[in-house]
Design an enzyme around this catalytic site. Sequence first.
Site, PDB file in Angstrom:
ATOM      1  N   ALA A  70       0.827  -1.214   0.000  1.00 13.41           N
ATOM      2  CA  ALA A  70       0.000   0.000   0.000  1.00 13.41           C
ATOM      3  C   ALA A  70       0.858   1.259   0.000  1.00 13.41           C
ATOM      4  O   ALA A  70       0.503   2.268   0.613  1.00 13.41           O
ATOM      5  CB  ALA A  70      -0.924  -0.007   1.214  1.00 13.41           C
ATOM      6  N   ALA A  71       1.979   1.212  -0.701  1.00 15.16           N
ATOM      7  CA  ALA A  71       2.919   2.332  -0.662  1.00 15.16           C
ATOM      8  C   ALA A  71       2.741   3.320  -1.801  1.00 15.16           C
ATOM      9  O   ALA A  71       3.280   4.423  -1.754  1.00 15.16           O
ATOM     10  CB  ALA A  71       4.360   1.802  -0.673  1.00 15.16           C
ATOM     11  N   ARG A  76      -3.399   8.518 -10.641  1.00 18.22           N
ATOM     12  CA  ARG A  76      -4.559   8.539 -11.542  1.00 18.22           C
ATOM     13  C   ARG A  76      -5.869   8.806 -10.804  1.00 18.22           C
ATOM     14  O   ARG A  76      -6.880   9.086 -11.434  1.00 18.22           O
ATOM     15  CB  ARG A  76      -4.632   7.221 -12.320  1.00 18.22           C
ATOM     16  CG  ARG A  76      -3.638   7.149 -13.466  1.00 18.22           C
ATOM     17  CD  ARG A  76      -3.706   5.814 -14.186  1.00 18.22           C
ATOM     18  NE  ARG A  76      -3.024   4.770 -13.437  1.00 18.22           N
ATOM     19  CZ  ARG A  76      -2.986   3.484 -13.806  1.00 18.22           C
ATOM     20  NH1 ARG A  76      -3.622   3.101 -14.907  1.00 18.22           N
ATOM     21  NH2 ARG A  76      -2.339   2.606 -13.081  1.00 18.22           N
ATOM     22  N   ASP A 132      -5.082  -2.227  -3.010  1.00 12.34           N
ATOM     23  CA  ASP A 132      -6.132  -1.534  -3.757  1.00 12.34           C
ATOM     24  C   ASP A 132      -7.116  -2.514  -4.396  1.00 12.34           C
ATOM     25  O   ASP A 132      -7.712  -2.222  -5.430  1.00 12.34           O
ATOM     26  CB  ASP A 132      -5.527  -0.625  -4.830  1.00 12.34           C
ATOM     27  CG  ASP A 132      -4.736  -1.396  -5.888  1.00 12.34           C
ATOM     28  OD1 ASP A 132      -4.541  -2.624  -5.719  1.00 12.34           O
ATOM     29  OD2 ASP A 132      -4.314  -0.777  -6.889  1.00 12.34           O
ATOM     30  N   GLU A 189       3.688 -11.136 -19.888  1.00 13.58           N
ATOM     31  CA  GLU A 189       2.955  -9.890 -20.050  1.00 13.58           C
ATOM     32  C   GLU A 189       2.374  -9.795 -21.455  1.00 13.58           C
ATOM     33  O   GLU A 189       2.899 -10.372 -22.404  1.00 13.58           O
ATOM     34  CB  GLU A 189       3.862  -8.690 -19.766  1.00 13.58           C
ATOM     35  CG  GLU A 189       4.358  -8.612 -18.348  1.00 13.58           C
ATOM     36  CD  GLU A 189       3.228  -8.575 -17.331  1.00 13.58           C
ATOM     37  OE1 GLU A 189       2.208  -7.880 -17.586  1.00 13.58           O
ATOM     38  OE2 GLU A 189       3.340  -9.250 -16.296  1.00 13.58           O
ATOM     39  N   TYR A 212     -38.884  21.109  16.931  1.00 13.95           N
ATOM     40  CA  TYR A 212     -37.486  20.827  17.250  1.00 13.95           C
ATOM     41  C   TYR A 212     -37.383  20.437  18.719  1.00 13.95           C
ATOM     42  O   TYR A 212     -37.819  21.203  19.603  1.00 13.95           O
ATOM     43  CB  TYR A 212     -36.593  22.041  16.980  1.00 13.95           C
ATOM     44  CG  TYR A 212     -35.199  21.853  17.533  1.00 13.95           C
ATOM     45  CD1 TYR A 212     -34.334  20.918  16.966  1.00 13.95           C
ATOM     46  CD2 TYR A 212     -34.763  22.576  18.635  1.00 13.95           C
ATOM     47  CE1 TYR A 212     -33.066  20.719  17.479  1.00 13.95           C
ATOM     48  CE2 TYR A 212     -33.494  22.383  19.159  1.00 13.95           C
ATOM     49  CZ  TYR A 212     -32.650  21.453  18.575  1.00 13.95           C
ATOM     50  OH  TYR A 212     -31.399  21.252  19.091  1.00 13.95           O
ATOM     51  N   ALA A 260     -47.970  20.708  17.635  1.00  4.05           N
ATOM     52  CA  ALA A 260     -47.278  21.113  16.422  1.00  4.05           C
ATOM     53  C   ALA A 260     -46.537  22.432  16.617  1.00  4.05           C
ATOM     54  O   ALA A 260     -46.943  23.288  17.404  1.00  4.05           O
ATOM     55  CB  ALA A 260     -48.281  21.249  15.279  1.00  4.05           C
ATOM     56  N   ARG A 279     -48.886  33.697  27.573  1.00  8.11           N
ATOM     57  CA  ARG A 279     -49.014  34.457  26.329  1.00  8.11           C
ATOM     58  C   ARG A 279     -49.717  35.771  26.652  1.00  8.11           C
ATOM     59  O   ARG A 279     -50.466  35.882  27.623  1.00  8.11           O
ATOM     60  CB  ARG A 279     -49.805  33.671  25.290  1.00  8.11           C
ATOM     61  CG  ARG A 279     -51.228  33.320  25.712  1.00  8.11           C
ATOM     62  CD  ARG A 279     -51.864  32.321  24.777  1.00  8.11           C
ATOM     63  NE  ARG A 279     -53.241  32.031  25.177  1.00  8.11           N
ATOM     64  CZ  ARG A 279     -53.894  30.926  24.843  1.00  8.11           C
ATOM     65  NH1 ARG A 279     -53.296  30.000  24.118  1.00  8.11           N
ATOM     66  NH2 ARG A 279     -55.134  30.745  25.226  1.00  8.11           N
TER      67      ARG A 279
END
Length: 485
Positions: A13-14, A19, A113, A166, A377, A391, A451
């Site tokens: 993983a070095a 890309r 990868d 290859e 809330y 509500a 109120r």
Amino acid sequence: MSANRPAAVVVLAAGEGTRMKSATPKVLHAICGRSLVGHVVAASRELDPEHLVVVVGHAREQVRAHLAEADPAVRTAVQHEQNGTGHAVRTALEELSNDGVALDGTVIVVCGDTPLLTGETLKRLSDTHAADKNAVTVLSAEVPDSTGYGRIVRDEATGAVTAIVEHKDASEAQRAIREINSGVFAFDGRLLVDALGRVRTDNSQGEEYLTDVLGIVREAGHRVGAAVAGDHREILGINNRVQLAQARRLLNERLLERAMLAGVTVVDPASTWVDVAVEFAPDAVVHPGTQLLGATRIGGGAEVGPNSRLTDTVVGEGAVASFTVAEGARIGDGAQVGPYAYLRPGTDLGVRAKAGTYVEMKNASIGEGTKVPHLSYVGDATIGEYTNIGAASIFVNYDGEAKHHTTVGSHCKTGSDNMFVAPVTIGDGAYTAAGSVITKDVPPGSLAVARGQQRNIEGWVARKRPGSAAAQAASAARQESEGER
């Protein structure tokens, strides 16, 4: 413990992964809730190796920190200069040797990868390596189109691997071969150490190639074999964002298939996304457009979605969460959430409780059977059992410097458009009137009215808004009323 337990697994993983065109190291890009290298480490752990070493290089401190969190037992070895795969493996073995580890057994090398690689396939590689008494065993795959890959050339009589050729060097006959090299190997540890010391760098890249080890051990009279992966897609490496998305889709399909075979209904797999740590109970139902992330757990008979995103959230049996966003929340058995609800971290919604349409909750404990039906809330609060919150209610928890707590008891009925200015306590069985701003504690069984008294100012519209549509409507209504008299 497995009889074929490897002495070590080495994860490469070095590399930088240019890309990917990203500030994030390639191996730290994530799919389905886990980094690329995290997937490989998890698969490697299924072999129960004596030692697991990840070779790091580019952005090594960042990769090391990630690994320390994901799997604290992982060792890391630093490849200061990327001088080839052979050099990377040699770096890992030297790290073990410096710690007094004398390898005696199988060493498996995997790429960091390849997130689709499974522990099952790695076990097949290890078992084949031991059963065939190979010096090296290549993990191969048969692909529909082998263009660009190294071909596995076998001895027709014995099945042994005679070469990896290859694409650019292959003959027409060799190019017709569909079995390819994955870059994953099992080695005899002692032979590997010796062969790496003899790998040359007289190639176009001036690097130490791990594949050269195969020729070295063959020349010494040892056998090289291959184990074929059951699904060629497992060996896919990630080099760009297109391949990252393809791998994410494939892994997501695998996870959903596993869930469905275990008794989960996924209505539309194409629009459903899950992370690897998500758990389901049988008879859970996932509707379209849903993302289940992190350590989310869905209980039996629960329904999630459509169009919901749950992260690190527990959904109880028979609960329903539709058009919901939740993070770090707990939804009790039989509870209802949504549509269009937002449950933030610390929310604990009780059995058969409700967080309804356009309700947001944070750090709130909601008792059994309690309902917060709409447009509210609830933050930093404890609400008892079988209470109804009217509500458009707001739990005013922040004074500009600190958060404060509100407690509402059981069997309370609070009016619509209430403000609860914390810290404040509403006693059991209490009521609050609509439109109230509650700033003082309400004793149990009381009605709180907070109120201003209503005052009607007659003729205000005609005086202040003469000629307006409102004034004309008021005048017509007044004339109609006078006519009825």
